[in-house]
Design a protein around this motif. Structure first.
Motif, PDB file in Angstrom:
ATOM      1  N   TYR A 121      62.732  43.277  44.293  1.00 37.27           N
ATOM      2  CA  TYR A 121      63.952  44.265  44.565  1.00 37.27           C
ATOM      3  C   TYR A 121      65.133  43.398  44.991  1.00 37.27           C
ATOM      4  O   TYR A 121      66.108  44.149  44.585  1.00 37.27           O
ATOM      5  N   THR A 122      65.149  42.257  45.670  1.00 36.60           N
ATOM      6  CA  THR A 122      66.287  41.843  45.867  1.00 36.60           C
ATOM      7  C   THR A 122      67.147  41.280  44.872  1.00 36.60           C
ATOM      8  O   THR A 122      68.429  41.138  44.939  1.00 36.60           O
ATOM      9  N   HIS A 123      66.278  40.886  43.805  1.00 37.17           N
ATOM     10  CA  HIS A 123      67.236  40.563  42.357  1.00 37.17           C
ATOM     11  C   HIS A 123      68.111  41.813  42.031  1.00 37.17           C
ATOM     12  O   HIS A 123      69.112  41.518  41.605  1.00 37.17           O
ATOM     13  N   TYR A 124      67.648  43.056  41.852  1.00 37.65           N
ATOM     14  CA  TYR A 124      68.366  44.126  41.509  1.00 37.65           C
ATOM     15  C   TYR A 124      69.421  44.448  42.566  1.00 37.65           C
ATOM     16  O   TYR A 124      70.528  44.600  42.325  1.00 37.65           O
ATOM     17  N   SER A 125      69.135  43.997  43.887  1.00 37.14           N
ATOM     18  CA  SER A 125      70.348  44.367  44.864  1.00 37.14           C
ATOM     19  C   SER A 125      71.451  42.942  44.687  1.00 37.14           C
ATOM     20  O   SER A 125      72.573  43.614  44.635  1.00 37.14           O
ATOM     21  N   ASN A 126      71.101  41.990  44.420  1.00 40.99           N
ATOM     22  CA  ASN A 126      71.971  41.108  44.185  1.00 40.99           C
ATOM     23  C   ASN A 126      73.022  41.121  42.865  1.00 40.99           C
ATOM     24  O   ASN A 126      74.187  41.132  42.893  1.00 40.99           O
TER      25      ASN A 126
END
Length: 361
Positions: A35-40
């Motif tokens: 999920y952090t990739h999409y947030s970034n």
């Protein structure tokens, strides 16, 4: 995998946002469930001013990790870029459920409320009042029962279990008309003066009522029921929340949080956005339906186009949907591999559609 993410972080910190998007895209390709990739990448898209892409990535982040505050913060930032203040407020308020002391989100909530208060007090405000979620309905038995019937017959239309799906399709629109009549009855005085009032005939409910009548007497238009079904679902959540909270076991745990989300500000915005997307899809598909079904479908397509054109003039989410569709089609028909004459034909058709829409009163 970590290398692509680290390169994206370094590029983002250096202000090289296009490179950051490329790196985070590479990281997503390698780890599609992180999920952090999409947030970034959402943050990088926002820096580039590509707020629609930023919103899509924020939504994906929330799907993967709904209890992480930053996904909701990214969604709020994307909505701010789209100038949808109410949706941004709902996103930040949802994020505060998971990080109640987050200073940035608290500040944004205060700022959004101030903007919205200004919008309520001044018609010249830039806040898009038409981005409001569907208006909550009175929790009366009639409205609740009709909304349930819309959902029930929509289900039988999509999955025909009891005979003709066409009968279920028309029954769903009949109950949608009953909902609209009830809304008009509560919003306008029952008098001859109301029938002579131009504002009554131009109201959103009256326009939708006339459209439903045309749909009932015309051949079925694929997907046309979806905007009305989504509004009915919103109504059911409002009218039957006490009953939903009484559902037992895992059913209640699955249904109640989602129903509470739908009747909240952010969830209401999602319903409004889905309705707008559905309406524009139906309008675009009506061309194919006319080619397949002939004159009767052409009459309905004409009325549906006029309905969507009026919605585009006053509804924030319809404008956003049409803009996104325009950008996507322009990218296709003006692609370097697309022949130039095809692009010219697209531009000509686009101009004709815009001209026709501008003549709709």
């Amino acid at each position: 995998m970590a290398e692509a993410s680290e390169r994206g972080k370094a590029a983002f910190n250096a202000g090289e946002n296009e490179e950051a998007v490329r790196c985070y895209t590479e990281a997503i390709d390698q780890e599609p469930d992180k999920y952090t990739h999409y947030s970034n990448r959402s943050a990088a898209y926002a820096k580039l001013g590509q707020f629609k892409n930023a919103l899509l990535d924020a939504n994906k982040c929330i799907d993967l990790k709904p209890d992480w505050f930053k996904g909701h913060s990214r969604r709020g930032a994307a909505y701010i870029g789209l100038k949808s203040w109410r949706a941004a407020l709902g996103a930040f308020e949802e994020g505060l459920k998971y990080d109640p002391t987050n200073a940035n989100m608290l500040a944004e909530v205060a700022r959004m409320r101030k903007i919205l208060e200004g919008a309520n007090g001044s018609s010249s405000s830039s806040a898009p009042a038409s981005a409001a979620a569907p208006r909550p309905v009175a929790s009366n038995r009639f409205h609740g029962v009709c909304s349930l019937c819309v959902l029930l017959f929509t289900f039988f239309y999509v999955i025909p279990l009891l005979g003709s799906s066409t009968r279920a399709y028309r029954a769903s629109f009949a109950f949608s008309m009953a909902l609209l009549v009830n809304s008009l009855r509560t919003a306008w005085p029952m008098s001859m003066a109301t029938l002579r009032n131009p504002a009554f005939h131009q109201s959103e409910e009256m326009q939708a009522l006339m459209l439903c009548l045309m749909i009932i007497v015309s051949p079925p238009l694929p997907f046309a029921i979806m905007p009305f079904a989504s509004t009915a679902l919103h109504n059911v959540c409002h009218c039957y929340m006490p009953q939903l909270k009484m559902l037992p076991g895992f059913i209640g745990r699955a249904v109640v949080p989602r129903a509470q989300y739908l009747i909240g500000e952010e969830g209401g915005q999602m319903v409004a956005a889905f309705s707008a997307v559905s309406e524009v899809i139906v309008c675009a598909m009506s061309v194919l339906v006319v080619m397949a079904q002939g004159l009767r479908a052409a009459v309905l397509a004409f009325f549906y186009f006029r309905y969507v054109a009026r919605r585009h003039a006053s509804n924030f989410w319809t404008k956003q949907t049409v803009s996104a569709l325009h950008d996507k089609l322009s990218g296709i028909f003006h692609h370097r591999w697309c022949p130039a004459p095809v692009g010219m034909v697209f531009d000509r058709l686009k101009g004709l559609v815009a001209l026709a829409a501008s003549k709709v009163q």
